[in-house]
Structures are given as structure tokens and as C-alpha cells.
Design a protein around this motif. Structure first.
Motif: not given
Length: 266
Positions: A196-207
């Protein structure tokens, strides 16, 4: 490039099959859970999903090999080749067996050592992410309801939202102090864990996100999605990831800063 489009379409079909099986077993009262030799849990949903995906691949791509978390590596009857599929039937099994909806099926196609297609399907979240080399990264409920995604433009660790899975592994490799320094110095830190963290990274929601060790089936599907979204993934030494290696994923702009912050101290 058209070949990747066909493979990506097949990955969606594989994910549809996986979702039907895993969703039916999620929170089932008769779910069977056992401990593997490494003491991690495996449910009857994990094994059922992988068997179904392997059966479809045997029909649709008989010349391709398969590597799965539950049943290992199989080489196609036509002989070994550079193409093989990597399957994690349920990434986040500990969440799955406890009724936490953050789990997914991970599907990747490898050419040699390079993941060229990646798909992550999280049916309990109603969301799917996918990418193929040169075709961009997308997210949505399904392939016909998708939005192209991209990483953030944050340039400073002090302004970054940083993700990690847990702290125990960092202590095991002697870099807990480095990780704690990062967590105390960034704008925000959260332990979303697993895919999940990597998908949020890909979406720009985390860095940025970092983990001390992952297996190939944990990360192969994530790499095309993050990189096609404009991000970067390496190990702690800045090299391409492999099996049983550390993983650092960032928006690209923060990559050298994260590697430097996590570097081994003399």
C-alpha cells in the motif's frame, strides 16, 4: 510495445480471477490458516488464488515460466526462457487473516531480471494499480475506470511524507538509528506497510518508502508502477533490487537524500 499491452490485459484477467476467490474468503468464518516454515501465515485463500492464476497462465502463456510465493518456480514445458510471471497471491496475509482490508494480489511479468508489467489489485479497497514499461501507470476500480498517476514533486526530506512497514527489521540490519532519525526529521511518517505504501507513493500521496528486506514476489509488481509513475526504486546501496534485498522507493527527487540518511555508519 503492443506485446506489453496484451500481457497487461492478461494480468487484469488474472486479477479478476484472484479477486473473486480472495473476496469470497475474506472474513470467512471457516478460513483455514497455517504457519509456513518461516512462521509466516498462509491461508487457504493464498493457495487457492495462486493455483487459479497458475492454471490460467498454463493455458494462456504456456511458454512462460511462473514464480509464486506459495508454490515456488515452475519452468514452462517449452523450456526455460527470459519471460516469467511472478505472483504474490495475497500480499498482506496478516491483514487478511485479521480482517484488515489492506491486502492485494500482486502480478508481474519479468523479462530476465527486469519487471516489465505490474498489477496490484486490492478488492477490499475497491482499487487496482497497474503499469507496463513505456505505457505509463494507472489506478482505478478497473481498467475501464482508470486515471493516470504520477509521483509527487517534494524535494526536501523535511517536507516529505515518509512510509515504512515496521521497525524490527531495521534493528536486525543495524540501521534502526538511521530510520528513527528519518522518522523524526520528516514532515510526516506513517507505517502503511506491504504494497500500500508504494501505491500511495506512485499516486503522489506520499513521497518515500523503505523496507529492510523483501522477496521478489513482494516487489516485482510494484516496480513498474512506481517507475512508470516517475519514481525510483533501488536497494539501500542504490543498485537494482533483487530477491531478498532491501528496498527504497521514492519520487526520484528524494532518492539520494534517503539513501544517504539510511547509509551504514562507521
Amino acid at each position: 510495445m503492443a506485446g506489453y499491452s496484451d500481457d497487461l490485459a492478461l494480468a487484469h484477467l488474472l486479477a479478476d480471477t484472484a479477486d473473486a476467490i480472495s473476496t469470497a474468503r475474506f472474513r470467512a468464518l471457516d478460513l483455514r490458516v497455517e504457519a509456513k516454515p518461516d512462521l509466516t501465515p498462509v491461508s487457504d485463500a493464498d493457495t487457492a488464488v495462486e493455483k487459479a492464476v497458475r492454471a490460467t497462465l498454463a493455458r494462456a502463456r504456456p511458454r512462460d515460466g511462473v514464480l509464486g510465493e506459495e508454490f515456488g518456480r515452475s519452468v514452462a514445458a517449452a523450456g526455460p526462457g527470459s519471460r516469467y510471471w511472478v505472483i504474490d497471491p495475497i500480499d498482506g496475509t496478516k491483514n487478511f487473516v485479521r480482517g484488515v482490508p489492506i491486502w492485494a494480489t500482486l502480478i508481474a511479468l519479468m523479462e530476465g531480471d527486469t519487471p516489465v508489467v505490474g498489477l496490484v489489485s486490492a478488492p477490499a479497497l475497491g482499487r487496482r494499480w497497474w503499469a507496463a514499461r513505456g505505457l505509463g501507470a494507472y489506478a482505478g476500480k478497473h481498467q475501464h475506470a482508470a486515471t493516470r498517476i504520477s509521483v509527487s514533486s517534494v524535494r526536501s526530506l523535511a517536507d516529505a511524507s515518509f512510509c515504512y512497514a515496521s521497525l524490527n527489521g531495521w534493528a536486525d540490519i543495524g540501521r534502526l538509528d538511521q530510520m528513527l532519525d528519518i522518522l523524526l526529521g520528516v514532515w510526516r511518517s506513517r507505517a502503511y506497510g506491504d504494497f500500500y505504501g508504494y501505491m500511495l507513493l506512485a499516486e503522489g500521496a506520499l513521497d518515500a518508502m523503505a523496507e529492510p528486506e523483501l522477496s521478489l514476489w513482494d516487489m516485482a509488481a510494484l516496480i513498474p508502477i512506481v517507475t512508470e509513475a516517475g519514481g525510483k526504486i533501488t536497494d539501500l546501496d542504490g543498485r537494482p533490487t533483487g530477491d531478498k534485498t532491501s528496498v527504497v522507493g521514492t519520487n526520484g527527487l528524494l532518492h539520494e537524500s534517503v539513501l544517504a540518511a539510511l547509509a551504514r555508519r562507521s
